[in-house]
Each structure stands twice: as structure tokens, then as C-alpha cells.
Design a protein around this motif. Sequence first.
Motif, short mmCIF file in Angstrom:
data_model
loop_
_atom_site.label_atom_id
_atom_site.label_comp_id
_atom_site.label_asym_id
_atom_site.label_seq_id
_atom_site.Cartn_x
_atom_site.Cartn_y
_atom_site.Cartn_z
N TYR A 29 0.82 -1.20 0.00
CA TYR A 29 0.00 0.00 0.00
C TYR A 29 0.86 1.26 0.00
CZ TYR A 29 -2.73 3.72 2.33
OH TYR A 29 -3.31 4.90 2.68
N PHE A 30 2.09 1.17 0.47
CA PHE A 30 2.93 2.34 0.64
C PHE A 30 3.74 2.64 -0.62
CE2 PHE A 30 1.93 0.92 4.83
CZ PHE A 30 1.74 2.09 5.54
N MET A 34 2.77 9.35 -1.46
CA MET A 34 1.51 9.01 -0.81
C MET A 34 1.09 10.07 0.19
SD MET A 34 2.56 6.03 1.95
CE MET A 34 0.84 5.54 2.09
N VAL A 110 6.28 12.19 1.07
CA VAL A 110 5.06 11.80 1.77
C VAL A 110 4.38 13.05 2.33
CG1 VAL A 110 4.11 10.48 3.71
CG2 VAL A 110 6.01 9.54 2.35
N VAL A 115 -7.26 11.09 4.24
CA VAL A 115 -7.24 9.94 3.35
C VAL A 115 -8.65 9.37 3.24
CG1 VAL A 115 -6.28 7.64 2.93
CG2 VAL A 115 -4.86 9.42 4.00
N ARG A 148 -3.32 13.08 -4.14
CA ARG A 148 -2.52 11.91 -4.51
C ARG A 148 -3.46 10.72 -4.68
NH1 ARG A 148 2.79 13.59 -2.96
NH2 ARG A 148 2.73 15.84 -3.26
N PHE A 150 -4.26 6.43 -5.66
CA PHE A 150 -3.77 5.05 -5.58
C PHE A 150 -4.91 4.13 -5.95
CE2 PHE A 150 -3.29 1.08 -3.18
CZ PHE A 150 -1.95 0.75 -3.36
N TRP A 172 0.91 5.14 -5.93
CA TRP A 172 0.68 6.52 -5.49
C TRP A 172 1.25 7.50 -6.51
CZ3 TRP A 172 -2.63 8.14 -2.04
CH2 TRP A 172 -3.04 7.29 -1.01
N GLY A 202 -5.56 12.28 0.13
CA GLY A 202 -5.16 10.99 -0.42
C GLY A 202 -6.39 10.18 -0.78
N ILE A 204 -7.80 6.49 -2.18
CA ILE A 204 -7.54 5.07 -2.41
C ILE A 204 -8.72 4.49 -3.17
CG2 ILE A 204 -7.00 2.85 -1.34
CD1 ILE A 204 -6.44 4.47 1.27
#
Length: 495
Positions: A29-30, A34, A110, A115, A148, A150, A172, A202, A204
Motif C-alpha cells: 500500500y505504501f 503518498m 510523503v 485519506v 494523490r 492510488f 501513489w 489521499g 484510495i
Amino acid sequence: MAGRHWVLCCLVLYNVAGYGSSTLKFASYFGDHMVLQQGAQGAVVWGTASRLGDKVQLYLNGHKIGDEVETFNSSGVVTWMGKVTVTGSNYGPYNIMAKSSEGTITLHDVMFGDVWLCSGQSNMEYNMGGLTNYSAEYTEASNYSNIRIFNTMHAQSNVELSDLSAAPRIPWSIPPGHLGGFSAICYLFGKRLSAQFKYPIGLIESNWGGTRIEWWSSATALSKCPVHGKRAIHNSDLWNAMMFPLTRATIYGAIWYQGESNAGLYDLYTCQFPAMIDDWRRTFSTNSLHTTSQEFPFGFVQLAPFRDGADSMNFPSLRWAQTAGYGTVPNVKMPNTFMSVALDLPDFKSPYGSIHPRFKHDVAARLALSALGVAYHQSGLEFQGPFPSQYRLTGHLLTIEYDQGRVPISVNTNTSNFEVCCSATKCDRNVGNWKPAPMTAHHISTVTLDTSQCGQVAVSAVRYAWQESPCEFKHCAVYGRDTELPGPPFYHSFH
């Protein structure tokens, strides 16, 4: 030459994110660029190693963060977890380093902000490239470098996975990089928040077109809504592979666009949806060392129109089920939830099929406005459309008052989405002697309906916008006068 540069870039990124040769790794995930969740509760950073009991030290811009954390066994995987905390307005960029006897790994650029997790089926997966103004969005994206993005790869598993099983579909990234393949609802929602708060957001994305709510629900959540007979297929494969691996992440909230694939089982959805939300909240909070709130805000899109003129009751009933039978949110069964009403946004000529309307800007704008009211507690904000608070039957007239009379409404007088059920007994929402009930008058916060079509038979119930596609584009009967938000569909029984 550009292609060769892209490959080198991504190889470096995957090495940082845990796909390289180092035995000390960040979870998949990282990655560089991110966003981690801001706030005093801290954000969890985790990964894997090969030596059980080894110590891992985290660093933020070269400074130690707390004490060393010890690796532990998590379902047969040597795992480490730590917290990073950034408060105030210094959002980044930061470098985060993890160091152990096995080596050192680093995340670059970062940021800290809010998020949000975006999930569901194809209308959430519908990407930015499908927007009619995508070129303009692509150009403007450079003004939103604090966003950002992802995106997980599609994956299935019959057991809960501790990490994503494949490299992300979109690692990311800073838009406009990879923007065309990213969820339109998710990005446009994040763009609204970014414009409002001016700090990093962020996003996702973890979704899959054509999927049912059962596949995104854990076995625990599914057990809360027992199925009698063979009405539904209970299968947690997407929860196991695409959601559970993210539950250690610290998130601010989630948004959801799903339900089309469950439209035929709306009664079951009334239980399944609140059960899934409750379970997500519990699991994310527990697995993230309680850095994610156990009451994190959860937003969703109420189903948009589908087919022009269709008389199926599946969509209107599923819309009702999305609110657990209350018609509006938040409510007792769905606290801290918010909703974007989309029933007035048909797109019957969509090249992607009428079930995939292109008007994602309107949907995201309504969702973000609701988020400001519910998730961010902005006071004095009208963030949802009018909803009935009182019904008065007098002879052949039915007067409906909205929101205790405190919010003015706007009415399309040449459109009537109201129906009454003529019966001496309780009427089913979908079946019964339903008759049109035209408007005869309207005032600041009320509408009055003509129920004379019932004759001498009692009016048993009233319903509003109870069709698969109830109105033309932005032309339903009732809106908020000041917000232009549509009133959601409702059903009310007088028995």
C-alpha cells in the motif's frame, strides 16, 4: 527514451513499496508521493521482514519517531507496525525511513492530510477518461498537486490477505499522472475537498464493476443478515483480497457507489448495507491500532436512473434500502453517513450504457457537500435535499410539509412524482392500487396533493419518485430552493 525512463521510475517505486529484494519492506500500500492521515491519533506505517523479534526504527526526515517496534507473527507473516504523527499545518513533504538489522528503506515525498477510501462497482470504477471534459480536467489537475491517487488491482481470495496480492494498478501518483484511469467520482470528490481545505487529500480506489455487496462484506458482516433459501450468494472474496489488506491504513472516511447488482434483493440489502458499514468501521479501527475512528464517516451515492420508462420496482426499492428504510441519512441505523441523491441525473444516451451516466461532476459535488456537513461538521450548511416531516390528510387533499418548515423548497409544477395508494389496509411499497396524485398547491415548505382519484376509498400511503427513472434531467418535482438539491424518494404509510 520516455518509455525507458518510466520503467526505471516504477522499478524504484516498487522497491520502496515492498517489491524489491530487501527483506525489510513496506506493505504494498505504501509508496513515494503518498498521503498519510494527519492528526494527533497518528497514522500507521507497516510492512514485513524476515526475522521474527527483530527491531524496526522509524524516522521522519531523519529524526527518530518513538521507540523501536518489534516484528511479530501475523498469520504466518513476519510483520512490523509503527505510528507516525504530524499535527498542525506542516503537511510535508516528508521522507519516512524504516531501519532494522536487515537494512534501510525509505518513502519519499510523503504528505499528511485526509485519506479517503473509494469503493463499489462500475459507477465508482468509471474513470476520468470517460468524462466529456476530461481534457480540461487533465490540464487543471496540475493545480491540485496536493491530491494523490492510488488504485488497487482486481484480486480475489477465499481467505483474508495481510497484504495486497499484486502491485497496484496505479501506484501513489500526483495527477495528472495516471488520471485518465482513475475513478471519476473519487477524484472529483477529492478535488472538491482539496479546494475547500487547501491541504493534501489521499484517495484510495478499490472497486470492481458488476460486483455485489456480499463480495465486499466479511463473513462476520454477512452473518448479521441471514439468508433464507437461495436468494443470495454469500462470498467475501473481494473483501478478503482488495479491502482487508488495507484495513491497517489510517483513513478519514470512505465513499461507496454500489447497488445495481443487488437491485433484485433490496429487502436483504436493507440489512446488508448497514452491517457492512459497521463491520468496516470496526475492522479498520481495530487493525489500524485505533488510529482510524470506529465511527468514521461513510458516504454513498443513491442509485441514478437506468432505463427510460421502465416500470421495474427494483431500483426505487434499492434506493430505499440504501437508507435502511428511513429515506434519508444519517439515521438511527446508519449514523455518521451521508448521501448523494442522483435520481434526477439520467443519461439514456451514454455511450457506456444508460446504467453508467456521465454526469459524475454533479454526483461528486453533491457527495462532497454532504461530506462537509456530516464528515466535517460544518454548521449552518444545507447539505441534503428536502425530506418530509409531516403529512396532513383533509378530505381529498394531502399536504406534505418538508423539514419542519425550516427550509424553503422549489417545485416543478409541471412535474408530479407523487402517488397515493387507495386501500382500506396497509399498502406495499411496490404493489397496490397506486394512483397519480397531482399537485394542487405549494408554499414555502409544503406541497398539497389531490387524492380524489381514490374516491371513497381511504388513502393508505404516499410515495414519491418511485420509478426506476422518475424524471428528466434535473427536473424532478421537489428541490431545495437555495441548494438546488433534489428531494430523495420516499414512502409513507398512514397505517
